[in-house]
Motif scaffolding. Structure first.
Motif, PDB file in Angstrom:
ATOM      1  N   SER A 156       0.826  -1.205   0.000  1.00  0.00           N
ATOM      2  CA  SER A 156       0.000   0.000   0.000  1.00  0.00           C
ATOM      3  C   SER A 156       0.863   1.258   0.000  1.00  0.00           C
ATOM      4  CB  SER A 156      -0.919   0.019   1.223  1.00  0.00           C
ATOM      5  OG  SER A 156      -1.813  -1.072   1.207  1.00  0.00           O
ATOM      6  N   VAL A 157       0.348   2.296  -0.663  1.00  0.00           N
ATOM      7  CA  VAL A 157       0.979   3.614  -0.647  1.00  0.00           C
ATOM      8  C   VAL A 157      -0.143   4.626  -0.418  1.00  0.00           C
ATOM      9  CG1 VAL A 157       2.335   5.310  -1.907  1.00  0.00           C
ATOM     10  CG2 VAL A 157       2.776   2.868  -2.250  1.00  0.00           C
ATOM     11  N   PRO A 158      -0.256   5.188   0.782  1.00  0.00           N
ATOM     12  CA  PRO A 158      -1.413   6.031   1.114  1.00  0.00           C
ATOM     13  C   PRO A 158      -1.301   7.463   0.608  1.00  0.00           C
ATOM     14  CG  PRO A 158       0.016   5.823   3.023  1.00  0.00           C
ATOM     15  CD  PRO A 158       0.627   4.962   1.939  1.00  0.00           C
ATOM     16  N   ASP A 159      -1.120   7.613  -0.715  1.00  0.00           N
ATOM     17  CA  ASP A 159      -0.961   8.963  -1.261  1.00  0.00           C
ATOM     18  C   ASP A 159      -2.113   9.386  -2.176  1.00  0.00           C
ATOM     19  OD1 ASP A 159      -0.499   7.372  -3.447  1.00  0.00           O
ATOM     20  OD2 ASP A 159       1.549   8.084  -3.819  1.00  0.00           O
ATOM     21  N   PHE A 160      -3.118   8.517  -2.378  1.00  0.00           N
ATOM     22  CA  PHE A 160      -4.307   8.824  -3.173  1.00  0.00           C
ATOM     23  C   PHE A 160      -3.959   9.151  -4.629  1.00  0.00           C
ATOM     24  CE2 PHE A 160      -5.237  10.160   1.216  1.00  0.00           C
ATOM     25  CZ  PHE A 160      -6.281   9.298   1.511  1.00  0.00           C
ATOM     26  N   ALA A 161      -2.858   8.582  -5.127  1.00  0.00           N
ATOM     27  CA  ALA A 161      -2.410   8.895  -6.486  1.00  0.00           C
ATOM     28  C   ALA A 161      -2.927   7.873  -7.492  1.00  0.00           C
ATOM     29  CB  ALA A 161      -0.890   8.936  -6.534  1.00  0.00           C
ATOM     30  N   LEU A 162      -3.083   8.318  -8.731  1.00  0.00           N
ATOM     31  CA  LEU A 162      -3.330   7.402  -9.828  1.00  0.00           C
ATOM     32  C   LEU A 162      -2.050   6.617 -10.103  1.00  0.00           C
ATOM     33  CD1 LEU A 162      -5.332   9.907 -11.985  1.00  0.00           C
ATOM     34  CD2 LEU A 162      -6.217   7.707 -11.205  1.00  0.00           C
ATOM     35  N   PRO A 163      -2.160   5.414 -10.667  1.00  0.00           N
ATOM     36  CA  PRO A 163      -0.961   4.586 -10.828  1.00  0.00           C
ATOM     37  C   PRO A 163       0.009   5.162 -11.857  1.00  0.00           C
ATOM     38  CG  PRO A 163      -2.835   3.582 -11.938  1.00  0.00           C
ATOM     39  CD  PRO A 163      -3.380   4.730 -11.148  1.00  0.00           C
ATOM     40  N   SER A 164       1.270   5.270 -11.479  1.00  0.00           N
ATOM     41  CA  SER A 164       2.294   5.695 -12.442  1.00  0.00           C
ATOM     42  C   SER A 164       2.631   4.551 -13.387  1.00  0.00           C
ATOM     43  CB  SER A 164       3.551   6.169 -11.704  1.00  0.00           C
ATOM     44  OG  SER A 164       4.050   5.150 -10.857  1.00  0.00           O
ATOM     45  N   ASP A 165       2.484   3.324 -12.918  1.00  0.00           N
ATOM     46  CA  ASP A 165       2.667   2.121 -13.733  1.00  0.00           C
ATOM     47  C   ASP A 165       1.470   1.216 -13.488  1.00  0.00           C
ATOM     48  OD1 ASP A 165       3.331  -0.232 -14.986  1.00  0.00           O
ATOM     49  OD2 ASP A 165       5.235  -0.524 -13.929  1.00  0.00           O
ATOM     50  N   PRO A 166       0.529   1.157 -14.426  1.00  0.00           N
ATOM     51  CA  PRO A 166      -0.675   0.345 -14.207  1.00  0.00           C
ATOM     52  C   PRO A 166      -0.385  -1.136 -13.962  1.00  0.00           C
ATOM     53  CG  PRO A 166      -1.039   1.854 -16.021  1.00  0.00           C
ATOM     54  CD  PRO A 166       0.422   1.932 -15.678  1.00  0.00           C
ATOM     55  N   MET A 167       0.775  -1.640 -14.399  1.00  0.00           N
ATOM     56  CA  MET A 167       1.125  -3.042 -14.169  1.00  0.00           C
ATOM     57  C   MET A 167       1.757  -3.249 -12.795  1.00  0.00           C
ATOM     58  SD  MET A 167      -0.109  -4.485 -16.774  1.00  0.00           S
ATOM     59  CE  MET A 167       0.486  -6.145 -16.462  1.00  0.00           C
ATOM     60  N   GLU A 168       1.864  -2.189 -12.036  1.00  0.00           N
ATOM     61  CA  GLU A 168       2.356  -2.259 -10.664  1.00  0.00           C
ATOM     62  C   GLU A 168       1.552  -1.252  -9.839  1.00  0.00           C
ATOM     63  OE1 GLU A 168       6.629  -1.822  -8.307  1.00  0.00           O
ATOM     64  OE2 GLU A 168       6.622  -2.335 -10.441  1.00  0.00           O
ATOM     65  N   TRP A 169       0.247  -1.513  -9.761  1.00  0.00           N
ATOM     66  CA  TRP A 169      -0.707  -0.567  -9.180  1.00  0.00           C
ATOM     67  C   TRP A 169      -0.778  -0.785  -7.673  1.00  0.00           C
ATOM     68  CZ3 TRP A 169      -6.243   0.172 -11.642  1.00  0.00           C
ATOM     69  CH2 TRP A 169      -6.839   1.318 -11.088  1.00  0.00           C
ATOM     70  N   HIS A 170      -0.332   0.217  -6.937  1.00  0.00           N
ATOM     71  CA  HIS A 170      -0.331   0.144  -5.482  1.00  0.00           C
ATOM     72  C   HIS A 170      -1.659   0.669  -4.930  1.00  0.00           C
ATOM     73  CE1 HIS A 170       3.996  -0.751  -4.875  1.00  0.00           C
ATOM     74  NE2 HIS A 170       4.108  -0.160  -6.053  1.00  0.00           N
ATOM     75  N   PRO A 171      -2.332  -0.089  -4.065  1.00  0.00           N
ATOM     76  CA  PRO A 171      -3.553   0.417  -3.437  1.00  0.00           C
ATOM     77  C   PRO A 171      -3.226   1.469  -2.382  1.00  0.00           C
ATOM     78  CG  PRO A 171      -2.955  -1.683  -2.479  1.00  0.00           C
ATOM     79  CD  PRO A 171      -1.971  -1.439  -3.595  1.00  0.00           C
ATOM     80  N   THR A 172      -4.250   2.165  -1.930  1.00  0.00           N
ATOM     81  CA  THR A 172      -4.084   3.125  -0.839  1.00  0.00           C
ATOM     82  C   THR A 172      -3.881   2.402   0.485  1.00  0.00           C
ATOM     83  OG1 THR A 172      -5.610   4.600  -2.012  1.00  0.00           O
ATOM     84  CG2 THR A 172      -5.093   5.153   0.286  1.00  0.00           C
ATOM     85  N   CYS A 173      -4.722   1.380   0.727  1.00  0.00           N
ATOM     86  CA  CYS A 173      -4.619   0.647   1.984  1.00  0.00           C
ATOM     87  C   CYS A 173      -5.425  -0.641   1.910  1.00  0.00           C
ATOM     88  CB  CYS A 173      -5.103   1.491   3.164  1.00  0.00           C
ATOM     89  SG  CYS A 173      -6.874   1.888   3.126  1.00  0.00           S
ATOM     90  N   HIS A 174      -5.116  -1.554   2.821  1.00  0.00           N
ATOM     91  CA  HIS A 174      -5.933  -2.741   3.060  1.00  0.00           C
ATOM     92  C   HIS A 174      -7.068  -2.322   3.995  1.00  0.00           C
ATOM     93  CE1 HIS A 174      -7.011  -6.693   4.769  1.00  0.00           C
ATOM     94  NE2 HIS A 174      -6.447  -7.231   3.700  1.00  0.00           N
ATOM     95  N   HIS A 175      -8.201  -3.042   3.925  1.00  0.00           N
ATOM     96  CA  HIS A 175      -9.326  -2.643   4.782  1.00  0.00           C
ATOM     97  C   HIS A 175      -9.022  -2.814   6.267  1.00  0.00           C
ATOM     98  CE1 HIS A 175     -10.610  -7.021   4.093  1.00  0.00           C
ATOM     99  NE2 HIS A 175     -10.393  -6.945   5.396  1.00  0.00           N
ATOM    100  N   ASP A 176      -8.010  -3.617   6.605  1.00  0.00           N
ATOM    101  CA  ASP A 176      -7.640  -3.783   8.017  1.00  0.00           C
ATOM    102  C   ASP A 176      -6.637  -2.744   8.500  1.00  0.00           C
ATOM    103  OD1 ASP A 176      -9.217  -5.750   9.069  1.00  0.00           O
ATOM    104  OD2 ASP A 176      -7.856  -7.401   8.626  1.00  0.00           O
ATOM    105  N   ASP A 177      -6.257  -1.818   7.643  1.00  0.00           N
ATOM    106  CA  ASP A 177      -5.361  -0.745   8.070  1.00  0.00           C
ATOM    107  C   ASP A 177      -6.014   0.031   9.206  1.00  0.00           C
ATOM    108  OD1 ASP A 177      -3.961   1.789   8.253  1.00  0.00           O
ATOM    109  OD2 ASP A 177      -3.149   1.401   6.257  1.00  0.00           O
ATOM    110  N   PRO A 178      -5.337   0.187  10.339  1.00  0.00           N
ATOM    111  CA  PRO A 178      -5.945   0.923  11.452  1.00  0.00           C
ATOM    112  C   PRO A 178      -6.280   2.376  11.118  1.00  0.00           C
ATOM    113  CG  PRO A 178      -3.624   0.457  11.873  1.00  0.00           C
ATOM    114  CD  PRO A 178      -4.004  -0.338  10.672  1.00  0.00           C
ATOM    115  N   LYS A 179      -5.696   2.883  10.033  1.00  0.00           N
ATOM    116  CA  LYS A 179      -5.966   4.260   9.621  1.00  0.00           C
ATOM    117  C   LYS A 179      -7.021   4.339   8.521  1.00  0.00           C
ATOM    118  CE  LYS A 179      -1.490   6.245  10.903  1.00  0.00           C
ATOM    119  NZ  LYS A 179      -0.330   7.046  10.427  1.00  0.00           N
ATOM    120  N   LEU A 180      -7.756   3.243   8.291  1.00  0.00           N
ATOM    121  CA  LEU A 180      -8.742   3.229   7.201  1.00  0.00           C
ATOM    122  C   LEU A 180      -9.691   4.419   7.274  1.00  0.00           C
ATOM    123  CD1 LEU A 180     -10.184   1.811   4.791  1.00  0.00           C
ATOM    124  CD2 LEU A 180     -11.578   0.609   6.497  1.00  0.00           C
TER     125      LEU A 180
END
Length: 271
Positions: free
Chosen positions: A139-163
């Motif tokens: 996860s990368v919590p920056d709310f960005a669109l993917p710079s590389d769609p074949m390596e798309w990082h989510p904002t967070c997992h639903h179990d992230d305590p900061k959800l």
């Protein structure tokens, strides 16, 4: 004075929310119901070769359950593909695509790497085999669109305590000079394992039904941004041609939001 033009999401929105859930276990039934209740769109990454192994959603239920959402690949049998020969990785992705496309009657072009396993060769291979994007697990919590769609990082997992902290920041963000995306991922069976369905119900209740958020599947975001990137502008950007089929929205001079319909040439000089 020269015009200032910004790309927007559909209907001129500048925020998008997407969800991604893996493995197609029976708990997807309850999760899809929650998404539908609150107008949330999800991408569901399925293993065609494992569908007849309980407790997975059976093949004859796939098309109906995921209607209105996206079905994407997760390989046929969920191997750790970076450890496999490329020929095996190719078979895993092609057979998964074929099976899922047969069940849904739709093109299947998305992917989530099983066990978060991938490398540069696999990224290139999957792109050549018709995959438009692939989600990783870091996860990368920056709310960005993917710079590389074949390596798309989510904002967070639903179990992230900061959800919910992330959700509140995202919902309250009002600076229209940015395009922001919140991307949450997980496995629906985790809610049973951890007895915390209230987490996703609370999140969807809070995030759903907002006029300023585009609720989209993974592939809808990828296709839209590609369409936006393909717009053709005149040298003084007073004219714009949209050569694709999808409508694209742009903001002109900090005020007007303009829909550029597919196949249309639009004069922006009078806006």
């Amino acid at each position: 004075m020269a015009m200032k033009i910004y790309t927007c999401f559909p209907q001129g929105k500048t925020k998008a929310l997407t969800m991604s859930y893996d493995d197609g276990k029976v708990q997807d039934e309850r999760l899809v119901g929650i998404f539908n209740q609150y107008g949330i769109k999800g991408t569901f990454n399925l293993n065609y070769g494992l569908m007849e192994n309980p407790p997975r959603i059976p093949a004859d239920r796939i098309a109906k359950l995921y209607e209105g959402h996206e079905v994407a690949t997760h390989t046929m049998t969920h191997p750790t593909i970076a450890r496999c020969p490329l020929t095996e990785a190719a078979e895993e992705i092609l057979e998964d695509r074929k099976g899922l496309e047969k069940l849904t009657g739709k093109l299947v072009r998305g992917h989530a790497y099983p066990n978060g396993s991938y490398n540069e060769q696999i990224k290139q291979l999957f792109r050549q085999l018709g995959i438009a994007y692939a989600r990783v697990v870091e996860s990368v919590p920056d709310f960005a669109l993917p710079s590389d769609p074949m390596e798309w990082h989510p904002t967070c997992h639903h179990d992230d305590p900061k959800l919910m902290e992330l959700a509140e920041f995202f919902a309250g963000f009002q600076k229209r000079q940015y395009l922001k995306l919140m991307y949450v991922w997980g496995h629906s069976y985790e809610f049973d394992d951890r007895n915390n369905w209230d987490v996703i119900e609370g999140f969807c209740r809070y995030m759903g039904g907002r006029d300023d958020i585009w609720y989209a599947t993974n592939i809808e975001i990828i296709d839209y941004m590609e369409a936006a990137a393909n717009l053709k502008f005149s040298a003084d950007y007073g004219l714009v041609y949209n050569p694709g089929a999808l409508s694209v929205w742009i903001q002109v001079n900090d005020k007007a939001c303009v829909e550029l319909k597919g196949g249309s040439l639009t004069d922006l000089s009078s806006i």
